[in-house]
Scaffold this motif. Structure first.
Motif, PDB file in Angstrom:
ATOM      1  N   SER A   1       6.459  40.475  75.363  1.00 32.61           N
ATOM      2  CA  SER A   1       7.854  40.228  75.002  1.00 32.61           C
ATOM      3  C   SER A   1       8.310  41.242  73.971  1.00 32.61           C
ATOM      4  CB  SER A   1       8.065  38.804  74.465  1.00 32.61           C
ATOM      5  OG  SER A   1       7.464  38.640  73.202  1.00 32.61           O
ATOM      6  N   ALA A   2       9.619  41.522  74.015  1.00 39.40           N
ATOM      7  CA  ALA A   2      10.246  42.400  73.020  1.00 39.40           C
ATOM      8  C   ALA A   2      11.623  41.835  72.712  1.00 39.40           C
ATOM      9  CB  ALA A   2      10.361  43.836  73.545  1.00 39.40           C
ATOM     10  N   GLN A   3      11.910  41.630  71.423  1.00 33.58           N
ATOM     11  CA  GLN A   3      13.178  41.039  70.976  1.00 33.58           C
ATOM     12  C   GLN A   3      13.858  42.055  70.054  1.00 33.58           C
ATOM     13  OE1 GLN A   3      13.577  37.998  72.416  1.00 33.58           O
ATOM     14  NE2 GLN A   3      11.502  38.282  73.209  1.00 33.58           N
ATOM     15  N   ALA A   4      14.983  42.603  70.520  1.00 30.63           N
ATOM     16  CA  ALA A   4      15.605  43.731  69.831  1.00 30.63           C
ATOM     17  C   ALA A   4      16.987  43.377  69.308  1.00 30.63           C
ATOM     18  CB  ALA A   4      15.714  44.927  70.783  1.00 30.63           C
ATOM     19  N   TYR A   5      17.346  43.997  68.191  1.00 35.11           N
ATOM     20  CA  TYR A   5      18.692  43.914  67.620  1.00 35.11           C
ATOM     21  C   TYR A   5      19.221  45.323  67.398  1.00 35.11           C
ATOM     22  CZ  TYR A   5      18.482  38.894  66.848  1.00 35.11           C
ATOM     23  OH  TYR A   5      18.402  37.534  67.041  1.00 35.11           O
TER      24      TYR A   5
ATOM     25  N   ASP B   1      18.562  47.494  80.530  1.00 39.09           N
ATOM     26  CA  ASP B   1      19.818  47.570  79.792  1.00 39.09           C
ATOM     27  C   ASP B   1      20.966  48.085  80.646  1.00 39.09           C
ATOM     28  OD1 ASP B   1      21.352  47.255  77.464  1.00 39.09           O
ATOM     29  OD2 ASP B   1      21.026  49.312  76.824  1.00 39.09           O
ATOM     30  N   LEU B   2      20.667  48.581  81.842  1.00 43.59           N
ATOM     31  CA  LEU B   2      21.702  49.091  82.734  1.00 43.59           C
ATOM     32  C   LEU B   2      22.408  47.936  83.449  1.00 43.59           C
ATOM     33  CD1 LEU B   2      19.941  52.135  84.446  1.00 43.59           C
ATOM     34  CD2 LEU B   2      22.009  52.224  83.034  1.00 43.59           C
TER      35      LEU B   2
ATOM     36  N   ASP C   1      22.067  42.129  70.864  1.00 42.64           N
ATOM     37  CA  ASP C   1      20.624  41.919  70.925  1.00 42.64           C
ATOM     38  C   ASP C   1      20.173  41.852  72.373  1.00 42.64           C
ATOM     39  OD1 ASP C   1      20.819  38.901  71.602  1.00 42.64           O
ATOM     40  OD2 ASP C   1      21.879  39.047  69.699  1.00 42.64           O
ATOM     41  N   HIS C   2      18.902  42.126  72.578  1.00 41.80           N
ATOM     42  CA  HIS C   2      18.360  42.226  73.936  1.00 41.80           C
ATOM     43  C   HIS C   2      16.918  41.758  73.905  1.00 41.80           C
ATOM     44  CE1 HIS C   2      18.238  44.121  78.019  1.00 41.80           C
ATOM     45  NE2 HIS C   2      16.962  44.271  77.732  1.00 41.80           N
ATOM     46  N   GLY C   3      16.574  40.860  74.814  1.00 40.84           N
ATOM     47  CA  GLY C   3      15.207  40.370  74.909  1.00 40.84           C
ATOM     48  C   GLY C   3      14.658  40.577  76.306  1.00 40.84           C
ATOM     49  N   ILE C   4      13.386  40.920  76.385  1.00 41.95           N
ATOM     50  CA  ILE C   4      12.726  41.034  77.683  1.00 41.95           C
ATOM     51  C   ILE C   4      11.344  40.407  77.584  1.00 41.95           C
ATOM     52  CG2 ILE C   4      12.008  43.407  77.122  1.00 41.95           C
ATOM     53  CD1 ILE C   4      12.127  43.970  80.189  1.00 41.95           C
ATOM     54  N   TRP C   5      11.015  39.603  78.591  1.00 41.59           N
ATOM     55  CA  TRP C   5       9.716  38.929  78.684  1.00 41.59           C
ATOM     56  C   TRP C   5       9.042  39.430  79.961  1.00 41.59           C
ATOM     57  CZ3 TRP C   5      14.179  37.018  76.910  1.00 41.59           C
ATOM     58  CH2 TRP C   5      14.172  36.349  75.675  1.00 41.59           C
ATOM     59  N   TYR C   6       7.788  39.817  79.839  1.00 43.50           N
ATOM     60  CA  TYR C   6       7.042  40.381  80.961  1.00 43.50           C
ATOM     61  C   TYR C   6       6.104  39.322  81.527  1.00 43.50           C
ATOM     62  CZ  TYR C   6       8.681  44.806  79.000  1.00 43.50           C
ATOM     63  OH  TYR C   6       9.472  45.826  78.508  1.00 43.50           O
TER      64      TYR C   6
ATOM     65  N   THR D   1      15.140  38.730  81.375  1.00 45.25           N
ATOM     66  CA  THR D   1      15.882  39.347  80.276  1.00 45.25           C
ATOM     67  C   THR D   1      17.000  38.427  79.800  1.00 45.25           C
ATOM     68  OG1 THR D   1      17.455  40.477  81.754  1.00 45.25           O
ATOM     69  CG2 THR D   1      15.456  41.682  81.146  1.00 45.25           C
ATOM     70  N   LEU D   2      17.353  38.581  78.535  1.00 38.29           N
ATOM     71  CA  LEU D   2      18.541  37.967  77.946  1.00 38.29           C
ATOM     72  C   LEU D   2      19.215  39.020  77.079  1.00 38.29           C
ATOM     73  CD1 LEU D   2      17.577  34.361  76.738  1.00 38.29           C
ATOM     74  CD2 LEU D   2      19.286  34.948  78.450  1.00 38.29           C
ATOM     75  N   GLN D   3      20.528  39.102  77.194  1.00 35.96           N
ATOM     76  CA  GLN D   3      21.267  40.061  76.378  1.00 35.96           C
ATOM     77  C   GLN D   3      22.550  39.425  75.873  1.00 35.96           C
ATOM     78  OE1 GLN D   3      23.486  43.833  77.851  1.00 35.96           O
ATOM     79  NE2 GLN D   3      21.510  44.594  77.110  1.00 35.96           N
ATOM     80  N   GLU D   4      22.812  39.637  74.576  1.00 36.09           N
ATOM     81  CA  GLU D   4      24.071  39.216  73.977  1.00 36.09           C
ATOM     82  C   GLU D   4      24.845  40.471  73.615  1.00 36.09           C
ATOM     83  OE1 GLU D   4      25.540  36.177  70.467  1.00 36.09           O
ATOM     84  OE2 GLU D   4      23.779  37.425  70.112  1.00 36.09           O
ATOM     85  N   GLY D   5      26.124  40.478  73.956  1.00 35.75           N
ATOM     86  CA  GLY D   5      26.924  41.645  73.671  1.00 35.75           C
ATOM     87  C   GLY D   5      28.263  41.306  73.054  1.00 35.75           C
ATOM     88  N   LEU D   6      28.766  42.221  72.259  1.00 36.11           N
ATOM     89  CA  LEU D   6      30.161  42.168  71.837  1.00 36.11           C
ATOM     90  C   LEU D   6      31.010  42.498  73.062  1.00 36.11           C
ATOM     91  CD1 LEU D   6      32.426  42.235  69.586  1.00 36.11           C
ATOM     92  CD2 LEU D   6      32.037  44.703  69.555  1.00 36.11           C
ATOM     93  N   LEU D   7      31.983  41.660  73.356  1.00 35.91           N
ATOM     94  CA  LEU D   7      32.814  41.872  74.532  1.00 35.91           C
ATOM     95  C   LEU D   7      34.188  41.280  74.241  1.00 35.91           C
ATOM     96  CD1 LEU D   7      32.256  43.128  77.334  1.00 35.91           C
ATOM     97  CD2 LEU D   7      31.955  40.827  78.211  1.00 35.91           C
ATOM     98  N   ARG D   8      35.170  42.154  74.022  1.00 34.61           N
ATOM     99  CA  ARG D   8      36.497  41.646  73.668  1.00 34.61           C
ATOM    100  C   ARG D   8      37.578  42.628  74.081  1.00 34.61           C
ATOM    101  NH1 ARG D   8      35.285  42.038  67.224  1.00 34.61           N
ATOM    102  NH2 ARG D   8      35.429  44.295  66.957  1.00 34.61           N
ATOM    103  N   ARG D   9      38.781  42.086  74.193  1.00 33.05           N
ATOM    104  CA  ARG D   9      39.942  42.932  74.453  1.00 33.05           C
ATOM    105  C   ARG D   9      40.345  43.609  73.157  1.00 33.05           C
ATOM    106  NH1 ARG D   9      42.565  40.982  79.214  1.00 33.05           N
ATOM    107  NH2 ARG D   9      44.145  42.599  78.889  1.00 33.05           N
ATOM    108  N   LYS D  10      40.630  44.902  73.213  1.00 39.87           N
ATOM    109  CA  LYS D  10      41.060  45.616  72.027  1.00 39.87           C
ATOM    110  C   LYS D  10      42.439  45.101  71.586  1.00 39.87           C
ATOM    111  CE  LYS D  10      38.527  49.857  72.979  1.00 39.87           C
ATOM    112  NZ  LYS D  10      38.624  51.319  73.281  1.00 39.87           N
ATOM    113  N   ARG D  11      42.593  44.996  70.288  1.00 43.60           N
ATOM    114  CA  ARG D  11      43.852  44.491  69.755  1.00 43.60           C
ATOM    115  C   ARG D  11      44.985  45.462  69.986  1.00 43.60           C
ATOM    116  NH1 ARG D  11      39.958  41.075  69.929  1.00 43.60           N
ATOM    117  NH2 ARG D  11      39.728  39.616  68.198  1.00 43.60           N
ATOM    118  N   GLU D  12      44.657  46.752  69.888  1.00 48.32           N
ATOM    119  CA  GLU D  12      45.645  47.789  70.133  1.00 48.32           C
ATOM    120  C   GLU D  12      45.023  48.859  71.006  1.00 48.32           C
ATOM    121  OE1 GLU D  12      47.184  49.353  66.537  1.00 48.32           O
ATOM    122  OE2 GLU D  12      47.943  47.427  65.802  1.00 48.32           O
TER     123      GLU D  12
END
Length: 305
Positions: free
Chosen positions: A71-75, A219-220, A245-250, A291-302
């Motif tokens: 396993s690898a747990q990345a930030y 990550d792709l 953050d991104h996690g992968i378990w083998y 795998t598990l991945q959390e991402g910032l995902l938002r509409r730009k304000r401007e």
């Protein structure tokens, strides 16, 4: 991090394509310190899978023989800069009878841009209890057309596929049109997409090299699976994204130089974040990684004019 097409903001997430064997060729500075080479002279944002893969190589260079990454747990802390080398500092956290733990910090300009905890397990002497719930149901990659052929009548899709193939050391086949292609056609896109991946060149012969290569490819496309239900794509002018953050378990050995299926799902979005998960199967249907991945995902304000 995922992949915008070449004409959109965010394109600089990838530097020029290089073989994974070259990307993972680290310089050892001392017993626990390594350096990854720069990918180019132009300053662009580093691809997250590259930093993760290099960190795994650094960690694996400090462990006893006969132990495999499980396993690898990345930030991801700060954007990396492809015009600068990355220094990898390995902390030897634990060397136990069955498990070995390493914490790796990636450093640029004297600041940590990334950290990952890698856990390695001593290979068991004999098989124990095993079962697998997920089932792979996909056509063989050889039966699927090259995406440049499959989408030849779709200029936007061809541009996106060419961007991927020009910047990443990977071959691709899609059992179904992926999120970006569906949206470009004006079709509804759900939160799931699947793709066959294969490194276009061999990725070493060691298990740690294979684990690093699989982490790189994991990550792709993954974060983009969360955007289908919202009718958006990574690289759209009004979409801001970054991996948090991104996690992968083998689960089983896999050579990513051979075809493997990546089944991805963006199962939650909210509070300007998205959660995505993936299952990685070899061509025989064995579940080789999750795998598990959390991402910032938002509409730009401007939107800049």
């Amino acid at each position: 991090m995922s992949n915008p097409p070449a004409h959109t903001p965010g394109l600089l997430a990838f530097a020029a394509k290089a073989p994974l064997g070259e990307i993972f060729d680290l310089t050892r500075l001392d017993d626990s310190l390594f350096q990854g080479r720069s990918r180019g002279e132009v300053s662009t944002r580093t691809f997250g899978g590259e930093v993760l893969g290099q960190a795994i190589i650094a960690a694996g260079s400090t462990i006893p023989q006969g132990r495999d990454l499980h396993s690898a747990q990345a930030y991801y802390l700060l954007p990396g800069d492809t015009s600068l080398p990355v220094t990898y500092q390995v902390q030897r956290s634990r060397d136990g009878g069955s498990f070995t733990t390493r914490v790796v910090s990636a450093i640029q300009r004297d600041r940590p841009i990334f950290t990952v905890t890698c856990s390695f397990q001593r290979r068991p002497d004999s098989g124990g209890m095993t079962h697998q719930v997920p089932v792979m149901d996909a056509p063989d990659p050889e039966t699927l057309p090259d995406p440049l052929v499959a989408y030849a009548q779709d200029d936007a899709a061809v541009e996106w596929v060419r961007f991927l193939l020009d910047h990443q050391p990977v071959d691709l086949r899609f059992p179904e049109p992926p999120t970006r292609v569906r949206l470009a056609r004006g079709e509804p896109a759900g939160p799931r997409q699947r793709a066959w991946f294969r490194g276009h060149q061999p990725i070493g012969s060691t298990r740690v090299a294979h684990a690093a290569g699989l982490a790189y490819f994991s990550d792709l496309l993954l974060l983009s699976s969360a955007l289908g239900p919202h009718g958006r794509a990574l690289g759209d002018a009004d979409v801001q994204f970054a991996t948090i953050d991104h996690g992968i378990w083998y689960h089983a050995p896999l050579d990513p130089g051979e075809w493997f299926l990546y089944d991805m799902e963006g199962y939650w979005t909210g509070d300007d974040r998205a959660m995505c998960r993936g299952l990685i199967f070899d061509r025989h249907g064995t579940l080789c990684a999750s795998t598990l991945q959390e991402g910032l995902l938002r509409r730009k304000r401007e939107i800049p004019s």
